[in-house]
Design a protein around this motif. Structure first.
Motif, PDB file in Angstrom:
ATOM      1  N   ARG A  14       0.853  -1.179   0.000  1.00 26.00           N
ATOM      2  CA  ARG A  14       0.000   0.000   0.000  1.00 26.00           C
ATOM      3  C   ARG A  14       0.890   1.231   0.000  1.00 26.00           C
ATOM      4  O   ARG A  14       1.760   1.376   0.847  1.00 26.00           O
ATOM      5  N   GLY A  15       0.633   2.107  -0.936  1.00 28.97           N
ATOM      6  CA  GLY A  15       1.413   3.328  -1.020  1.00 28.97           C
ATOM      7  C   GLY A  15       1.728   3.635  -2.468  1.00 28.97           C
ATOM      8  O   GLY A  15       1.329   2.926  -3.378  1.00 28.97           O
ATOM      9  N   SER A  16       2.439   4.700  -2.668  1.00 31.01           N
ATOM     10  CA  SER A  16       2.790   5.137  -4.017  1.00 31.01           C
ATOM     11  C   SER A  16       4.192   4.666  -4.364  1.00 31.01           C
ATOM     12  O   SER A  16       5.104   4.733  -3.540  1.00 31.01           O
ATOM     13  N   ILE A  17       4.359   4.214  -5.590  1.00 30.28           N
ATOM     14  CA  ILE A  17       5.653   3.747  -6.063  1.00 30.28           C
ATOM     15  C   ILE A  17       6.685   4.854  -5.857  1.00 30.28           C
ATOM     16  O   ILE A  17       6.448   6.006  -6.178  1.00 30.28           O
ATOM     17  N   GLY A  18       7.824   4.476  -5.325  1.00 31.52           N
ATOM     18  CA  GLY A  18       8.902   5.428  -5.085  1.00 31.52           C
ATOM     19  C   GLY A  18       8.900   5.997  -3.689  1.00 31.52           C
ATOM     20  O   GLY A  18       9.915   6.476  -3.200  1.00 31.52           O
ATOM     21  N   VAL A  41      11.652  10.906   1.031  1.00 26.40           N
ATOM     22  CA  VAL A  41      11.554  10.903  -0.431  1.00 26.40           C
ATOM     23  C   VAL A  41      10.826  12.158  -0.898  1.00 26.40           C
ATOM     24  O   VAL A  41      11.248  12.804  -1.872  1.00 26.40           O
ATOM     25  N   LEU A  42       9.759  12.528  -0.211  1.00 25.67           N
ATOM     26  CA  LEU A  42       9.020  13.742  -0.571  1.00 25.67           C
ATOM     27  C   LEU A  42       9.916  14.975  -0.462  1.00 25.67           C
ATOM     28  O   LEU A  42       9.921  15.833  -1.349  1.00 25.67           O
ATOM     29  N   LEU A  43      10.699  15.052   0.590  1.00 23.65           N
ATOM     30  CA  LEU A  43      11.624  16.176   0.760  1.00 23.65           C
ATOM     31  C   LEU A  43      12.661  16.202  -0.360  1.00 23.65           C
ATOM     32  O   LEU A  43      12.944  17.268  -0.931  1.00 23.65           O
ATOM     33  N   PRO A  52      10.268  10.433  -7.729  1.00 19.92           N
ATOM     34  CA  PRO A  52      10.934   9.142  -7.500  1.00 19.92           C
ATOM     35  C   PRO A  52      10.658   8.134  -8.616  1.00 19.92           C
ATOM     36  O   PRO A  52      11.363   7.136  -8.736  1.00 19.92           O
ATOM     37  N   THR A  53       9.676   8.431  -9.450  1.00 18.34           N
ATOM     38  CA  THR A  53       9.353   7.552 -10.579  1.00 18.34           C
ATOM     39  C   THR A  53       9.962   8.047 -11.885  1.00 18.34           C
ATOM     40  O   THR A  53       9.646   7.517 -12.954  1.00 18.34           O
ATOM     41  N   ASP A  54      10.839   9.045 -11.817  1.00 17.35           N
ATOM     42  CA  ASP A  54      11.501   9.589 -13.003  1.00 17.35           C
ATOM     43  C   ASP A  54      12.195   8.458 -13.760  1.00 17.35           C
ATOM     44  O   ASP A  54      12.750   7.541 -13.156  1.00 17.35           O
ATOM     45  N   PHE A  57      15.626   6.850 -12.886  1.00 19.94           N
ATOM     46  CA  PHE A  57      15.829   5.906 -11.800  1.00 19.94           C
ATOM     47  C   PHE A  57      15.430   4.495 -12.219  1.00 19.94           C
ATOM     48  O   PHE A  57      14.309   4.052 -12.005  1.00 19.94           O
ATOM     49  N   LYS A  58      16.379   3.818 -12.821  1.00 17.25           N
ATOM     50  CA  LYS A  58      16.193   2.440 -13.274  1.00 17.25           C
ATOM     51  C   LYS A  58      17.372   1.618 -12.800  1.00 17.25           C
ATOM     52  O   LYS A  58      18.403   2.144 -12.386  1.00 17.25           O
ATOM     53  N   GLU A  59      17.221   0.324 -12.891  1.00 19.56           N
ATOM     54  CA  GLU A  59      18.304  -0.619 -12.577  1.00 19.56           C
ATOM     55  C   GLU A  59      18.902  -0.373 -11.188  1.00 19.56           C
ATOM     56  O   GLU A  59      20.120  -0.250 -11.032  1.00 19.56           O
ATOM     57  N   GLY A  60      18.043  -0.276 -10.189  1.00 20.28           N
ATOM     58  CA  GLY A  60      18.508  -0.138  -8.820  1.00 20.28           C
ATOM     59  C   GLY A  60      18.761   1.284  -8.367  1.00 20.28           C
ATOM     60  O   GLY A  60      18.977   1.527  -7.184  1.00 20.28           O
ATOM     61  N   LEU A  61      18.763   2.243  -9.289  1.00 19.82           N
ATOM     62  CA  LEU A  61      18.952   3.634  -8.902  1.00 19.82           C
ATOM     63  C   LEU A  61      17.617   4.185  -8.413  1.00 19.82           C
ATOM     64  O   LEU A  61      16.573   3.915  -9.003  1.00 19.82           O
ATOM     65  N   SER A  62      17.657   4.908  -7.331  1.00 12.69           N
ATOM     66  CA  SER A  62      16.461   5.530  -6.772  1.00 12.69           C
ATOM     67  C   SER A  62      16.757   7.003  -6.526  1.00 12.69           C
ATOM     68  O   SER A  62      17.916   7.422  -6.574  1.00 12.69           O
ATOM     69  N   LEU A  63      15.734   7.759  -6.227  1.00 13.02           N
ATOM     70  CA  LEU A  63      15.947   9.175  -5.904  1.00 13.02           C
ATOM     71  C   LEU A  63      16.894   9.319  -4.712  1.00 13.02           C
ATOM     72  O   LEU A  63      17.865  10.084  -4.790  1.00 13.02           O
TER      73      LEU A  63
END
Length: 140
Positions: A14-18, A41-43, A52-54, A57-63
């Motif tokens: 439950r929640g938003s991706i990222g 994450v919001l900050l 965070p869904t940009d 951000f693929k292959e293990g990279l996150s914001l």
């Protein structure tokens, strides 16, 4: 297939991706540490202008990992330019050093919120105290 007590599926998240804390994907229970992660994450999103869904951000990279890799030396490169322009030094066209210091302190708080393990995250009371302290230092 019988479900075990610790099993989970994507449909149970439950929640938003990222914004979902990493432990939720591994069957972790909802907790205030997960809320702290989401706040962090919001900050980071507000400070960088990146969701965070940009697609970056693929292959293990996150914001959080993207920001952490730039912290603190290359922060000016990843902060939303609108933030730096708000208090630019008109004379030099460079971002105001006071603004940069403020942003670095806020990013530090956000990174403490988004630590991979819940036990390494700052508590929300500490977040509030840190943000209040940053406000006091930089609002004069």
């Amino acid at each position: 297939m019988a479900k075990t007590k610790n099993s989970s599926s994507l449909s149970e998240l439950r929640g938003s991706i990222g914004y979902i804390a990493p432990e939720y994907g591994m069957g972790g229970k909802a907790s205030t540490a997960g809320d702290v992660y989401s706040f962090g994450v919001l900050l980071l999103e507000m400070l960088t202008g990146k969701r965070p869904t940009d697609e970056t951000f693929k292959e293990g990279l996150s914001l959080p990992s993207f920001v952490n890799a730039a912290f603190p030396e290359r922060i000016v490169e990843i902060v939303d330019s609108a933030i730096l322009e708000q208090k630019s030094d008109v004379q030099s066209e460079l971002p105001d050093q006071r603004t940069i210091r403020c942003v670095i302190q806020l990013i530090k708080v956000a990174l403490l919120c988004t630590a991979q393990l819940p036990k390494h995250r700052i508590k929300m009371q500490q977040v509030a105290a840190e943000v209040a302290s940053i406000w006091q230092l930089f609002s004069n």
